[in-house]
Design a protein around this motif. Structure first.
Motif: not given
Length: 321
Positions: A145-151
């Motif tokens: 989810r953090l990876g999606c937020m970074a995008v």
């Protein structure tokens, strides 16, 4: 700069300054139904962010809170807490645009909003679809989810810088809506490195980031176009089917981009390409100096500041007439 090593990894804050949470206030009573004059499509294509952002930004605040215990750099922890406060204010401000602008003109799509809220308040929470994950998977789910937020934060930074640079809107846009977009965009530029740093600090890597990018781009495209369509469907002056499956939507998109009211797809695609590089760092996107300069002049921000009392001249009472 964030430092990333395999096996011996120490992630530190990339943000070059201390982030500042700011209160803002926007008065929507004079904002017309089409805040870009004579352009309902461009106005409400952008207005779709008011429907997506509040639930999404509050969700990001929750995820960052989950991530803070995994961080060990004091500056990055400070960044994370300031990010939460900034994003919470973004959510409140876009909610005010929904309540005082979209709802005032009868443009609020209830069913669409319910779907967005379900995505962020149920599906993407710690127990997706109500399923409690095994403990070994709980951190991996957080990292994803953090990876999606970074995008998403990369997209927000790119569009935020566009709002700061884009002079065409000044000729045709309602100043209150324009100030909201530029204030929000400037803070996205200001905190552009935070989620990227946290993602790597918690254990995320390039491969996971690469996989998240395609998912987020697809989700943002669907949510944004559906939101715009649902608003336009309620517009009193739109007499055609505005759904993307029909020609009117694409025709209006081409018209709006040709007039310089919206960014073109090739421009957006070009801005996304750099994110795929293993050497990408958001610190190289946008201008912190330009963002901070705008934030100091934002009318919405200045409206919350207490006026400095006028200086009272000193009168020496001991002087005799």
């Amino acid at each position: 700069m964030g430092i990333m090593f395999k096996g011996m990894r120490k992630i530190v804050s990339s943000s070059p300054h201390h982030l500042i949470p700011r209160k803002v206030k926007f008065d929507w009573h004079a904002t017309p139904i089409d805040w870009i004059k004579g352009e309902p499509f461009a106005s409400h294509f952008i207005n779709a962010i008011h429907l997506m952002f509040p639930a999404g930004e509050l969700w990001m605040c929750r995820m960052i809170n989950r991530a803070i215990p995994y961080l060990d750099d004091p500056k990055l922890i400070e960044d994370a807490r300031a990010f939460i406060r900034q994003e919470a204010m973004h959510a409140r401000s876009h909610s005010s645009a929904v309540d005082e602008h979209l709802k005032a003109y009868g443009l609020y799509p209830d069913e669409y909003q319910q779907r967005v809220n379900k995505l962020f308040e149920e599906i993407l929470m710690d127990e997706p679809f109500g399923v409690r994950l095994p403990k070994p998977l709980q951190k991996e789910w957080l990292i994803f989810r953090l990876g999606c937020m970074a995008v998403f934060e990369h997209i927000a930074c790119v569009l935020g810088q566009y709002a700061l640079d884009h002079e065409k809107w000044e000729e045709v846009a309602d100043p209150v809506m324009l100030d909201l977009l530029r204030w929000h965009g400037a803070e996205e530029v200001e905190h552009r490195s935070v989620v990227f740093d946290i993602y790597h600090g918690v254990g995320g890597g390039y491969v996971g980031r690469y996989m998240c990018t395609g998912l987020v781009l697809a989700a943002v495209t669907v949510l944004w176009t559906q939101g715009a369509t649902e608003i336009l469907r309620k517009h009193p002056d739109i007499k055609v089917d505005p759904s993307i499956a029909h020609g009117w939507f694409s025709q209006q998109w081409r018209r709006a981009t040709s007039l310089g009211l919206l960014p073109t797809l090739p421009w957006v695609a070009g801005k996304m390409l750099g994110y795929f590089s293993p050497f990408y760092n958001p610190i190289h996107e946008g201008s912190t100096e330009q963002a901070l300069a705008y934030l100091e002049t934002s009318v919405g921000y200045l409206a919350t500041q207490k006026p400095v009392p006028a200086a009272v001249p000193f009168v020496d009472q001991t002087v005799q007439a």
